[in-house]
Design an enzyme around this catalytic site. Structure first.
Site, mmCIF file in Angstrom:
data_model
loop_
_atom_site.group_PDB
_atom_site.id
_atom_site.type_symbol
_atom_site.label_atom_id
_atom_site.label_comp_id
_atom_site.label_asym_id
_atom_site.label_seq_id
_atom_site.Cartn_x
_atom_site.Cartn_y
_atom_site.Cartn_z
ATOM 1 N N GLY A 12 -0.153 4.487 5.492
ATOM 2 C CA GLY A 12 0.541 4.479 4.195
ATOM 3 C C GLY A 12 2.038 4.701 4.359
ATOM 4 O O GLY A 12 2.696 5.300 3.500
ATOM 5 N N GLY A 15 4.554 3.841 1.532
ATOM 6 C CA GLY A 15 4.410 4.491 0.238
ATOM 7 C C GLY A 15 5.550 5.468 -0.042
ATOM 8 O O GLY A 15 6.474 5.619 0.764
ATOM 9 N N GLN A 16 5.459 6.137 -1.183
ATOM 10 C CA GLN A 16 6.547 7.024 -1.614
ATOM 11 C C GLN A 16 6.833 8.103 -0.565
ATOM 12 O O GLN A 16 7.979 8.327 -0.184
ATOM 13 C CB GLN A 16 6.196 7.688 -2.950
ATOM 14 C CG GLN A 16 7.349 8.489 -3.529
ATOM 15 C CD GLN A 16 6.921 9.459 -4.629
ATOM 16 O OE1 GLN A 16 5.723 9.686 -4.845
ATOM 17 N NE2 GLN A 16 7.882 10.029 -5.321
ATOM 18 N N ASP A 38 0.790 0.246 7.420
ATOM 19 C CA ASP A 38 0.527 0.133 5.979
ATOM 20 C C ASP A 38 -0.168 -1.202 5.761
ATOM 21 O O ASP A 38 -0.040 -2.123 6.563
ATOM 22 C CB ASP A 38 1.834 0.189 5.173
ATOM 23 C CG ASP A 38 1.603 0.634 3.731
ATOM 24 O OD1 ASP A 38 2.029 1.742 3.372
ATOM 25 O OD2 ASP A 38 0.971 -0.127 2.964
ATOM 26 N N ILE A 39 -0.880 -1.300 4.635
ATOM 27 C CA ILE A 39 -1.495 -2.581 4.289
ATOM 28 C C ILE A 39 -0.416 -3.556 3.809
ATOM 29 O O ILE A 39 -0.557 -4.763 3.901
ATOM 30 C CB ILE A 39 -2.614 -2.376 3.233
ATOM 31 C CG1 ILE A 39 -3.548 -3.574 3.183
ATOM 32 C CG2 ILE A 39 -2.037 -2.041 1.856
ATOM 33 C CD1 ILE A 39 -4.875 -3.291 2.504
ATOM 34 N N ARG A 40 0.716 -2.976 3.308
ATOM 35 C CA ARG A 40 1.842 -3.797 2.840
ATOM 36 C C ARG A 40 2.833 -4.040 3.976
ATOM 37 O O ARG A 40 2.798 -3.348 4.991
ATOM 38 C CB ARG A 40 2.598 -3.060 1.725
ATOM 39 C CG ARG A 40 1.819 -2.940 0.459
ATOM 40 C CD ARG A 40 2.575 -2.101 -0.544
ATOM 41 N NE ARG A 40 2.469 -0.676 -0.237
ATOM 42 C CZ ARG A 40 3.088 0.280 -0.917
ATOM 43 N NH1 ARG A 40 3.887 -0.027 -1.906
ATOM 44 N NH2 ARG A 40 2.919 1.543 -0.607
ATOM 45 N N TYR A 147 -9.553 9.777 -8.710
ATOM 46 C CA TYR A 147 -8.594 10.256 -7.701
ATOM 47 C C TYR A 147 -8.876 11.722 -7.346
ATOM 48 O O TYR A 147 -8.967 12.095 -6.172
ATOM 49 C CB TYR A 147 -7.172 10.100 -8.259
ATOM 50 C CG TYR A 147 -6.067 10.618 -7.381
ATOM 51 C CD1 TYR A 147 -5.832 10.071 -6.128
ATOM 52 C CD2 TYR A 147 -5.220 11.636 -7.821
ATOM 53 C CE1 TYR A 147 -4.791 10.531 -5.337
ATOM 54 C CE2 TYR A 147 -4.179 12.104 -7.032
ATOM 55 C CZ TYR A 147 -3.975 11.550 -5.798
ATOM 56 O OH TYR A 147 -2.945 12.003 -5.009
ATOM 57 N N LYS A 151 -10.108 13.532 -3.882
ATOM 58 C CA LYS A 151 -9.282 14.556 -3.219
ATOM 59 C C LYS A 151 -10.077 15.851 -2.978
ATOM 60 O O LYS A 151 -9.929 16.485 -1.933
ATOM 61 C CB LYS A 151 -8.001 14.813 -4.014
ATOM 62 C CG LYS A 151 -6.995 13.667 -3.907
ATOM 63 C CD LYS A 151 -6.479 13.529 -2.478
ATOM 64 C CE LYS A 151 -5.720 12.250 -2.220
ATOM 65 N NZ LYS A 151 -5.314 12.076 -0.815
#
Ligand code: SER
Length: 324
Positions: A12, A15-16, A38-40, A147, A151
């Site tokens: 990830g 991500g942010q 990342d997948i992106r 979510y 978690k």
């Protein structure tokens, strides 16, 4: 710096949090020793050019295993996740990414006897039955979002791998994280970031929760500090592992608006609460982080005023140059 024999994997990484954690890890351990995944596709130069980047779907155990083998990974920062808002729109995806992804990482880490795994949790583990003020770390965990369910399960799984297999798994319950580098995506606390972009760009913002909504928040430098401080802590000092409350600041949207108006007096905020109001209402207003303070010395550095000033200072030139 050349590659050391053992490397760090970040999932990830686009991500942010991943997009700011990765450069800090590269600064500390050397660009080539931190493998961003990342997948992106990566958008920032640091992720793209400064060190290795691999496209990775965390649901694909074979693909994670191949990267861990190829780069001789010893530590994983497993940041890939679907957040609360997207999780309500796509619960199946949230379950798969958040839990299958985590199980894949934990199983590989156990099998290969990796040194340490960071598995982030969230204030989303709490629910409407949880005491909402100064919420203790150990309390009722009955979340009403997918979510939150992933978690809570992730925390329990991490602790299980610690107790059952002796794997070193650690994690904090992140509050809403505010940052200027990469916008968050799909979270309930995203309004606290969006508001800065709109205040600078159009001086107007339509907020998707009510003005009196109070949630625990944290500025990115403190988020990175908490992550690294916990990962650096001596194992013997930790009685807890995957469920640390970490507090920094809590404020209502109205209070955030007043603080922004000190810098941008024309700023106007309007309110159109949507489905995320119910999610926000199910989370605590403030959390008690005594175990993190005692066991690994957690101390935040930013408050509402210093965070707001720094956010505006960092974001203003970036938004100006992106308009050019
Ligand atoms: N920022 C997250 C969300 O809003 C909470 O951990 O989903």
């Amino acid at each position: 710096m050349t590659r050391s024999t053992r490397c760090i994997l970040v999932t990830g990484a686009c991500g942010q949090i991943g997009s700011e954690l990765t450069p800090v890890l590269r600064e500390r351990y050397g660009d080539d020793n931190v493998i961003a995944t990342d997948i992106r596709s990566p958008e920032t130069a640091c992720l793209r050019d400064q060190g290795p980047f691999e496209q990775l779907n965390v649901c694909d155990r074979g693909a994670i295993d191949a990267i861990i083998e190829r780069y001789d990974i010893h530590t994983v920062y497993h940041m890939a996740a679907i957040l609360s808002g997207t999780g309500e729109e796509k619960p199946n995806l949230a379950w798969n990414v958040n839990l299958r992804g985590l199980m894949n990482v934990l199983e590989i880490a156990r099998g290969r006897q990796l040194f340490r795994v960071f598995s982030p949790s969230s204030i989303a583990v709490f629910g409407p039955e949880t005491p909402p003020d100064y919420t203790p770390q150990t309390t009722i965990l009955q979340p009403t979002t997918m979510y939150g369910i992933t978690k809570v399960t992730g925390e329990l799984l991490g602790e299980y791998y610690v107790q059952r297999f002796g794997l070193d798994v650690r994690g904090v319950r992140y509050p809403g994280v505010i940052s200027s580098e990469t916008p968050p995506g799909g979270g309930t606390t995203d309004y606290a970031v969006d508001i800065f972009y709109h205040a600078l760009q159009s001086k107007r913002y339509t907020c998707f929760v009510r003005p009196d909504t109070v949630l625990p928040m944290m500025y990115m430098p403190d988020c990175i500090k908490a992550t690294l401080d916990l990962m650096d802590a001596d194992s013997d000092s930790l009685r807890d592992h995957c469920n640390f409350n970490i507090a920094s600041m809590s404020f209502s949207v109205e209070q955030l608006c007043s603080e922004i108006k000190k810098h941008i007096p024309e700023f106007v905020c309007e309110y159109e609460p949507d489905f995320r109001q119910a999610i926000a209402d199910s989370w605590p207003r403030t959390v008690d982080d005594a175990p993190a303070r005692e066991q690994w010395g957690w101390r935040p550095q930013f408050d509402l005023a210093s965070m707001t000033a720094d956010m505006l200072e960092k974001l203003a030139p970036r938004l100006k140059s992106s308009r050019r």
